[in-house]
Motif scaffolding. Structure first.
Motif, PDB file in Angstrom:
ATOM      1  N   HIS A  42       0.848  -1.191   0.000  1.00 54.63           N
ATOM      2  CA  HIS A  42       0.000   0.000   0.000  1.00 54.63           C
ATOM      3  C   HIS A  42       0.879   1.234   0.000  1.00 54.63           C
ATOM      4  O   HIS A  42       1.781   1.360   0.839  1.00 54.63           O
ATOM      5  CB  HIS A  42      -0.909   0.020   1.231  1.00 54.63           C
ATOM      6  CG  HIS A  42      -2.025  -0.963   1.188  1.00 54.63           C
ATOM      7  ND1 HIS A  42      -3.311  -0.625   0.853  1.00 54.63           N
ATOM      8  CD2 HIS A  42      -2.041  -2.294   1.424  1.00 54.63           C
ATOM      9  CE1 HIS A  42      -4.086  -1.694   0.896  1.00 54.63           C
ATOM     10  NE2 HIS A  42      -3.323  -2.733   1.245  1.00 54.63           N
ATOM     11  N   PRO A  44       0.463   5.186   0.558  1.00 50.84           N
ATOM     12  CA  PRO A  44      -0.450   6.276   0.917  1.00 50.84           C
ATOM     13  C   PRO A  44      -0.253   7.472  -0.015  1.00 50.84           C
ATOM     14  O   PRO A  44       0.878   7.832  -0.350  1.00 50.84           O
ATOM     15  CB  PRO A  44      -0.055   6.620   2.353  1.00 50.84           C
ATOM     16  CG  PRO A  44       0.789   5.480   2.816  1.00 50.84           C
ATOM     17  CD  PRO A  44       1.437   4.895   1.605  1.00 50.84           C
ATOM     18  N   GLN A  45      -1.356   8.088  -0.427  1.00 47.20           N
ATOM     19  CA  GLN A  45      -1.327   9.273  -1.279  1.00 47.20           C
ATOM     20  C   GLN A  45      -2.051  10.410  -0.567  1.00 47.20           C
ATOM     21  O   GLN A  45      -3.241  10.295  -0.257  1.00 47.20           O
ATOM     22  CB  GLN A  45      -2.005   8.989  -2.627  1.00 47.20           C
ATOM     23  CG  GLN A  45      -1.345   7.885  -3.428  1.00 47.20           C
ATOM     24  CD  GLN A  45       0.013   8.304  -3.970  1.00 47.20           C
ATOM     25  OE1 GLN A  45       0.145   9.340  -4.623  1.00 47.20           O
ATOM     26  NE2 GLN A  45       1.029   7.488  -3.702  1.00 47.20           N
ATOM     27  N   GLY A  47      -4.061  13.764   0.124  1.00 43.64           N
ATOM     28  CA  GLY A  47      -5.134  14.424  -0.623  1.00 43.64           C
ATOM     29  C   GLY A  47      -4.748  15.818  -1.071  1.00 43.64           C
ATOM     30  O   GLY A  47      -3.567  16.201  -1.054  1.00 43.64           O
ATOM     31  N   THR A  67      -8.931  14.276   2.000  1.00 44.02           N
ATOM     32  CA  THR A  67      -9.235  12.871   1.720  1.00 44.02           C
ATOM     33  C   THR A  67      -8.008  12.201   1.137  1.00 44.02           C
ATOM     34  O   THR A  67      -7.581  12.511   0.019  1.00 44.02           O
ATOM     35  CB  THR A  67     -10.411  12.745   0.731  1.00 44.02           C
ATOM     36  OG1 THR A  67     -11.553  13.412   1.270  1.00 44.02           O
ATOM     37  CG2 THR A  67     -10.748  11.283   0.485  1.00 44.02           C
ATOM     38  N   ASP A  68      -7.407  11.302   1.899  1.00 45.28           N
ATOM     39  CA  ASP A  68      -6.237  10.566   1.438  1.00 45.28           C
ATOM     40  C   ASP A  68      -6.665   9.272   0.743  1.00 45.28           C
ATOM     41  O   ASP A  68      -7.746   8.730   1.003  1.00 45.28           O
ATOM     42  CB  ASP A  68      -5.313  10.227   2.608  1.00 45.28           C
ATOM     43  CG  ASP A  68      -4.709  11.475   3.236  1.00 45.28           C
ATOM     44  OD1 ASP A  68      -4.794  12.546   2.608  1.00 45.28           O
ATOM     45  OD2 ASP A  68      -4.168  11.376   4.342  1.00 45.28           O
ATOM     46  N   THR A  69      -5.829   8.803  -0.148  1.00 41.81           N
ATOM     47  CA  THR A  69      -6.118   7.579  -0.884  1.00 41.81           C
ATOM     48  C   THR A  69      -4.919   6.642  -0.816  1.00 41.81           C
ATOM     49  O   THR A  69      -3.874   6.997  -0.276  1.00 41.81           O
ATOM     50  CB  THR A  69      -6.443   7.882  -2.359  1.00 41.81           C
ATOM     51  OG1 THR A  69      -5.336   8.575  -2.954  1.00 41.81           O
ATOM     52  CG2 THR A  69      -7.696   8.741  -2.480  1.00 41.81           C
ATOM     53  N   ASP A  70      -5.088   5.465  -1.381  1.00 35.75           N
ATOM     54  CA  ASP A  70      -4.031   4.457  -1.430  1.00 35.75           C
ATOM     55  C   ASP A  70      -3.782   4.041  -2.871  1.00 35.75           C
ATOM     56  O   ASP A  70      -4.715   3.943  -3.670  1.00 35.75           O
ATOM     57  CB  ASP A  70      -4.438   3.195  -0.656  1.00 35.75           C
ATOM     58  CG  ASP A  70      -3.851   3.183   0.749  1.00 35.75           C
ATOM     59  OD1 ASP A  70      -3.059   4.082   1.055  1.00 35.75           O
ATOM     60  OD2 ASP A  70      -4.199   2.286   1.516  1.00 35.75           O
ATOM     61  N   ILE A  71      -2.522   3.833  -3.201  1.00 32.98           N
ATOM     62  CA  ILE A  71      -2.172   3.082  -4.399  1.00 32.98           C
ATOM     63  C   ILE A  71      -1.743   1.703  -3.931  1.00 32.98           C
ATOM     64  O   ILE A  71      -0.924   1.580  -3.018  1.00 32.98           O
ATOM     65  CB  ILE A  71      -1.050   3.768  -5.195  1.00 32.98           C
ATOM     66  CG1 ILE A  71      -1.572   5.012  -5.914  1.00 32.98           C
ATOM     67  CG2 ILE A  71      -0.443   2.804  -6.215  1.00 32.98           C
ATOM     68  CD1 ILE A  71      -0.517   5.737  -6.720  1.00 32.98           C
ATOM     69  N   ALA A 296       0.429   9.186  -7.633  1.00 35.52           N
ATOM     70  CA  ALA A 296      -0.898   9.172  -8.245  1.00 35.52           C
ATOM     71  C   ALA A 296      -0.972  10.144  -9.418  1.00 35.52           C
ATOM     72  O   ALA A 296      -1.706   9.916 -10.383  1.00 35.52           O
ATOM     73  CB  ALA A 296      -1.964   9.513  -7.207  1.00 35.52           C
TER      74      ALA A 296
END
Length: 310
Positions: A42, A44-45, A47, A67-71, A296
């Motif tokens: 994972h 972390p990206q 936001g 809002t953070d996302t995952d690659i 991202a």
């Protein structure tokens, strides 16, 4: 006598990245410690960044939640076909066939994994149509050097690398930790540049050794091959191992260390000693490893693809 598995696994890991300079520690973002369950990574990206308001007059300010996302990427399993060594071979041969066989397994996996991870970096790039992401060579005509390619291609010049630098500068990519992986034939074209030979007199480059250490903010890495693109107006990356074509183009892959990632998982050696069906021993290796473009937004990766010439 059984193989000392721990010794061979440590030897294997220690030598897996030789010949693959782009996978060495410090030259890409290594995520070996972030592998979950031996199979998944994972990334972390963060936001959106907060908005800056000059001389704010409206109150209260509006709080915006980030809002953070995952690659996420999975590790692939790379395994070699088992090798059979008979008892007679062990007794009669004057060298240790087992050592030779295990060395061949290492070399085969090393080459394939190095090619595949590099291909993953390029293939997972978010927007390969963005301006400056895919550049074309601009030199004079020279015969195509890839095995199945025909016709002429434009030479790879130092000015092409300079344009890659400009793209990264516009992306606000740090100048430190930039790398350019150059195929052997294209590096040979670059070292023929007369201006570089003049600059070598100032000890900027080690042309006597036939190598270039650093140029236009990029540390130069050499590999026999990198990635192959088609020869369309907008080149398309070919699948790894795809059949050669007359329109194949070689590629220089430029990247920043933090823009690409790789992760090493489990390394296993398997053995069947004194197998009754084979009258000898059976050995094979398996490595779990993966990689991809890490950001991202896809920034920090530029490909310089050969262009067709008359």
């Amino acid at each position: 006598m059984a193989v000392q598995k721990e010794t061979w696994v440590n030897y294997f890991i220690g030598n897996l990245f030789k010949g693959n300079p782009h996978l060495e520690a410090g030259r890409c973002f290594r995520e070996d410690d972030n592998v979950l369950g031996g199979k998944i990574v994972h990334i972390p990206q963060a936001g959106a960044k907060p908005t800056v308001v000059k001389n704010r007059t409206t109150f209260p300010a509006v709080a915006v939640r980030r809002t953070d996302t995952d690659i996420v990427y999975a590790l692939d399993g790379y395994s070699t076909d088992p090798t059979h060594i008979t008892d007679i071979e062990e007794v009669e041969l004057s060298y240790s066939k087992m050592d030779s066989v295990l060395g061949e397994h290492l070399e085969t996996l090393r080459e394939y994994i190095g090619d595949d991870i590099l291909h993953k970096w390029v293939s997972t790039y978010v927007d390969q149509t963005a301006p400056g992401v895919i550049l074309r060579t601009t030199g004079s005509a020279v015969a195509a050097h890839l095995a199945s390619a025909t016709g002429n291609r434009k030479l790879f010049l130092k000015e092409d690398l300079k344009r890659a630098r400009l793209t990264m500068n516009k992306q606000l990519i740090p100048t430190a930790d930039r790398y350019a992986i150059i195929p052997a034939d294209m590096l040979d074209q670059l070292t023929n540049d007369t201006d570089l030979k003049v600059r070598d007199n100032a000890l900027e480059l080690d042309m006597r050794a036939g190598s270039i250490g650093r140029l236009y903010s990029f540390e130069i890495l050499e590999r026999p091959t990198t990635t192959i693109f088609t020869n369309a107006a907008t080149p398309v990356l070919k699948a790894l191992g795809a059949a050669g074509a007359a329109t194949d183009n070689d590629t220089v892959v430029c990247y920043h260390k933090n823009a690409v990632a790789c992760a090493l998982g489990d390394v296993n050696i398997y053995e069947n000693i004194q197998d009754a069906l084979y009258y000898g021993d059976i050995y094979s290796f398996e490595v779990r490893m993966g990689g991809r473009s890490r950001r991202a937004d896809g920034k920090g990766l530029v490909m310089i693809v050969q262009d067709a010439a008359a």
